[in-house]
Scaffold this active site. Structure first.
Site, mmCIF file in Angstrom:
data_model
loop_
_atom_site.group_PDB
_atom_site.id
_atom_site.type_symbol
_atom_site.label_atom_id
_atom_site.label_comp_id
_atom_site.label_asym_id
_atom_site.label_seq_id
_atom_site.Cartn_x
_atom_site.Cartn_y
_atom_site.Cartn_z
ATOM 1 N N HIS A 1 -19.190 -10.107 31.053
ATOM 2 C CA HIS A 1 -18.525 -11.413 30.935
ATOM 3 C C HIS A 1 -17.298 -11.479 31.847
ATOM 4 C CE1 HIS A 1 -17.311 -15.023 28.462
ATOM 5 N NE2 HIS A 1 -16.147 -14.700 29.005
ATOM 6 N N GLU A 2 -16.447 -10.446 31.786
ATOM 7 C CA GLU A 2 -15.208 -10.472 32.581
ATOM 8 C C GLU A 2 -15.489 -10.341 34.077
ATOM 9 O OE1 GLU A 2 -12.750 -11.658 31.112
ATOM 10 O OE2 GLU A 2 -13.508 -11.291 29.097
ATOM 11 N N HIS B 1 -16.421 -13.592 35.500
ATOM 12 C CA HIS B 1 -15.231 -14.399 35.792
ATOM 13 C C HIS B 1 -14.645 -14.043 37.161
ATOM 14 C CE1 HIS B 1 -14.275 -16.960 32.408
ATOM 15 N NE2 HIS B 1 -14.372 -15.962 31.539
#
Length: 193
Positions: A149-150, A153
């Site tokens: 997820h990070e 980003h």
């Protein structure tokens, strides 16, 4: 310092982060701000883009989360993930497995919106640390999901990019609330009679 978390539709969330060269006092301050902001928001991960910075730096801390276990391996040997928390990911590169698993996921830039997202079941990670060393590990469970997820980003990808067009249509109204800075209204359960 606690920073403002930018919400969906902020252009910086779609920006691919610049690689970090030297570890400068500005990068060290950014890492501290990421941790302060993440903890204040009660999150488990936060990327630089989420506080308006366009660089490849993210932080994760899954300490104490037992209801969604994490797994971690270093050089193929299982280790206790909490012994390596908190994690500071600088210029991370991922190697994803083909096998996927769908799990519940939220995002601090999408307050109130939780979705079922398919992610690789296990992920290999190669990254720099704040001390400039290269650190490699594999992760699964909540840690594996948080890393993916990070790192998404850091490349301008959002978790809503991983759902179908039909699912995106279903959350359009929720996304409009987030864009306007308004809380998503609680939906009433459908009458089942």
């Amino acid at each position: 310092m606690i920073r403002e978390i930018v919400h969906y539709d902020a252009p910086v969330l779609r920006a691919k982060g610049k690689e970090v060269g030297a570890i400068t006092p500005a990068i060290e301050a950014l890492v501290k701000d990421l941790f302060d902001t993440m903890r204040h928001a009660r999150g488990i991960g936060l990327a630089a883009q989420q506080i308006g910075e366009n660089v490849q730096v993210a932080v994760i801390d899954i300490t104490g989360i037992t209801e969604r276990p994490s797994k971690m391996w270093i050089k193929g040997k299982p280790v206790d993930p909490e012994a390596y928390m908190p994690l500071i990911l600088i210029n991370p590169v991922l190697k994803l497995t083909k096998s996927k698993i769908t799990g519940h996921e939220g995002c601090l830039s999408f307050p109130g919106l939780a979705l079922d997202i398919p992610r690789s079941q296990r992920v290999g990670v190669k990254m720099r640390t704040l001390g400039k060393e290269i650190f490699e590990f594999e992760a699964a469970g909540l840690l594996g999901r948080a890393v993916q997820h990070e790192v998404d980003h850091l490349h301008g990808r959002l978790y809503i990019d991983l759902i179908s067009a039909e699912e995106r249509r279903e959350i359009r109204e929720d996304l409009n609330y987030i864009k306007r800075g308004e809380p998503i209204p609680v939906k009433s359960p459908k009458n089942e009679s």
